[in-house]
Scaffold this motif. Structure first.
Motif, PDB file in Angstrom:
ATOM      1  N   VAL A   1       3.316   8.256  -6.168  1.00 14.75           N
ATOM      2  CA  VAL A   1       2.450   7.260  -5.428  1.00 14.75           C
ATOM      3  C   VAL A   1       3.312   6.400  -4.454  1.00 14.75           C
ATOM      4  O   VAL A   1       2.974   6.160  -3.579  1.00 14.75           O
ATOM      5  N   THR A   2       4.463   5.939  -4.953  1.00 15.44           N
ATOM      6  CA  THR A   2       5.292   5.221  -4.279  1.00 15.44           C
ATOM      7  C   THR A   2       5.863   5.990  -3.007  1.00 15.44           C
ATOM      8  O   THR A   2       6.085   5.314  -1.825  1.00 15.44           O
ATOM      9  N   ALA A   3       5.974   7.121  -3.072  1.00 12.57           N
ATOM     10  CA  ALA A   3       6.527   8.012  -2.096  1.00 12.57           C
ATOM     11  C   ALA A   3       5.238   7.954  -1.071  1.00 12.57           C
ATOM     12  O   ALA A   3       5.432   7.849   0.209  1.00 12.57           O
ATOM     13  N   HIS A   4       3.939   8.004  -1.385  1.00 11.18           N
ATOM     14  CA  HIS A   4       2.764   8.200  -0.550  1.00 11.18           C
ATOM     15  C   HIS A   4       2.819   6.940   0.273  1.00 11.18           C
ATOM     16  O   HIS A   4       2.240   6.541   1.282  1.00 11.18           O
ATOM     17  N   TYR A   5       3.347   5.691  -0.157  1.00 11.84           N
ATOM     18  CA  TYR A   5       3.240   4.230   0.566  1.00 11.84           C
ATOM     19  C   TYR A   5       4.255   4.356   1.363  1.00 11.84           C
ATOM     20  O   TYR A   5       4.177   3.556   2.649  1.00 11.84           O
ATOM     21  N   LYS A   6       5.453   4.952   1.282  1.00 11.48           N
ATOM     22  CA  LYS A   6       6.519   4.801   2.221  1.00 11.48           C
ATOM     23  C   LYS A   6       6.302   5.125   3.652  1.00 11.48           C
ATOM     24  O   LYS A   6       6.841   3.891   4.468  1.00 11.48           O
ATOM     25  N   PRO A   7       5.543   5.915   4.080  1.00  9.28           N
ATOM     26  CA  PRO A   7       5.482   6.105   5.503  1.00  9.28           C
ATOM     27  C   PRO A   7       4.468   4.831   5.830  1.00  9.28           C
ATOM     28  O   PRO A   7       4.714   4.462   7.031  1.00  9.28           O
ATOM     29  N   LEU A   8       3.532   4.347   5.209  1.00  4.80           N
ATOM     30  CA  LEU A   8       2.711   3.297   5.530  1.00  4.80           C
ATOM     31  C   LEU A   8       3.527   1.949   5.620  1.00  4.80           C
ATOM     32  O   LEU A   8       3.143   1.309   6.498  1.00  4.80           O
ATOM     33  N   LEU A   9       4.174   1.859   4.594  1.00  4.51           N
ATOM     34  CA  LEU A   9       5.249   0.669   4.752  1.00  4.51           C
ATOM     35  C   LEU A   9       6.181   0.605   5.767  1.00  4.51           C
ATOM     36  O   LEU A   9       6.725  -0.522   6.064  1.00  4.51           O
ATOM     37  N   ASP A  10       6.690   1.780   6.099  1.00  5.32           N
ATOM     38  CA  ASP A  10       7.701   1.872   7.143  1.00  5.32           C
ATOM     39  C   ASP A  10       7.265   1.208   8.546  1.00  5.32           C
ATOM     40  O   ASP A  10       7.998   0.660   9.077  1.00  5.32           O
ATOM     41  N   GLU A  11       5.899   1.339   8.700  1.00  3.98           N
ATOM     42  CA  GLU A  11       5.290   0.929   9.645  1.00  3.98           C
ATOM     43  C   GLU A  11       5.268  -0.467   9.591  1.00  3.98           C
ATOM     44  O   GLU A  11       5.284  -1.369  10.863  1.00  3.98           O
ATOM     45  N   LEU A  12       5.412  -1.229   8.709  1.00  7.32           N
ATOM     46  CA  LEU A  12       5.449  -2.788   8.555  1.00  7.32           C
ATOM     47  C   LEU A  12       6.887  -3.310   8.276  1.00  7.32           C
ATOM     48  O   LEU A  12       6.990  -4.440   8.008  1.00  7.32           O
ATOM     49  N   ASP A  13       8.064  -2.145   8.038  1.00  7.11           N
ATOM     50  CA  ASP A  13       9.090  -2.855   7.826  1.00  7.11           C
ATOM     51  C   ASP A  13       9.443  -3.197   6.545  1.00  7.11           C
ATOM     52  O   ASP A  13       9.883  -4.289   6.381  1.00  7.11           O
ATOM     53  N   LEU A  14       8.506  -2.626   5.587  1.00  6.30           N
ATOM     54  CA  LEU A  14       8.952  -3.342   4.160  1.00  6.30           C
ATOM     55  C   LEU A  14       9.067  -2.236   3.222  1.00  6.30           C
ATOM     56  O   LEU A  14       8.552  -0.921   3.515  1.00  6.30           O
ATOM     57  N   THR A  15       9.770  -2.372   2.036  1.00  3.27           N
ATOM     58  CA  THR A  15       9.997  -1.614   0.878  1.00  3.27           C
ATOM     59  C   THR A  15       8.693  -1.778   0.130  1.00  3.27           C
ATOM     60  O   THR A  15       7.882  -2.762   0.291  1.00  3.27           O
ATOM     61  N   TYR A  16       8.409  -0.834  -0.775  1.00  6.53           N
ATOM     62  CA  TYR A  16       7.387  -0.934  -1.669  1.00  6.53           C
ATOM     63  C   TYR A  16       7.637  -2.292  -2.599  1.00  6.53           C
ATOM     64  O   TYR A  16       6.535  -3.237  -2.701  1.00  6.53           O
ATOM     65  N   PRO A  17       8.784  -2.612  -3.221  1.00 12.36           N
ATOM     66  CA  PRO A  17       8.605  -4.031  -3.893  1.00 12.36           C
ATOM     67  C   PRO A  17       8.466  -5.214  -3.235  1.00 12.36           C
ATOM     68  O   PRO A  17       7.825  -6.000  -3.491  1.00 12.36           O
TER      69      PRO A  17
END
Length: 142
Positions: free
Chosen positions: A21-37
């Motif tokens: 699930v965290t891996a699915h977040y990665k491309p979405l959060l890369d757009e925001l320049d954020l890590t999951y934590p």
């Protein structure tokens, strides 16, 4: 049942699921320049505007040693500010900056995009989340 087989463990599917699930977040959060934590911290700040490091740690079940470097990086990105409480200097308050508030506008689509990427219905999300929270609440008291 062989209790020492990986396929019979509760911990492994939870661990694997968390990673996937965290891996699915990665491309979405890369757009925001954020890590999951960092995203988790921002979710709390978008909800509360200002929280102490202790409150963030309590919500996220993280200690200050884990949170402090993460918060410093968010501060370097100029999306949060850290300052000591006027009432008690031992308390460090974390607040959103104007840039942090603007980031919320970009992040608003993340949950829906994630749900679509996982091909889950609203009901799937509610049921799965409910079961996970039930287990998590049992473990909080342990």
């Amino acid at each position: 049942m062989d209790f020492l087989k990986l396929e019979n463990q509760l911990c492994f599917p939870l661990y694997a699921l968390s990673r996937k699930v965290t891996a699915h977040y990665k491309p979405l959060l890369d757009e925001l320049d954020l890590t999951y934590p960092q995203y988790l911290v921002m979710l709390l700040l978008w909800e509360h505007q200002t929280l102490s490091v202790k409150e963030l740690g309590d919500h996220l079940m993280l200690d200050s040693g884990t949170l402090t470097p993460l918060l410093k990086r968010l501060e370097q990105k100029k999306i949060v500010s850290r300052k000591r409480s006027a009432e008690d200097e031992r308390i460090v308050l974390i607040s959103l900056t104007p840039d942090g508030k603007k980031l919320q506008e970009k992040a608003v689509e993340v949950p829906n995009k994630l749900q679509c990427s996982l091909s889950l219905s609203d009901e799937d999300i509610v049921v799965t989340r409910s079961q996970i929270i039930k287990l998590l609440n049992k473990l909080k008291d342990v």
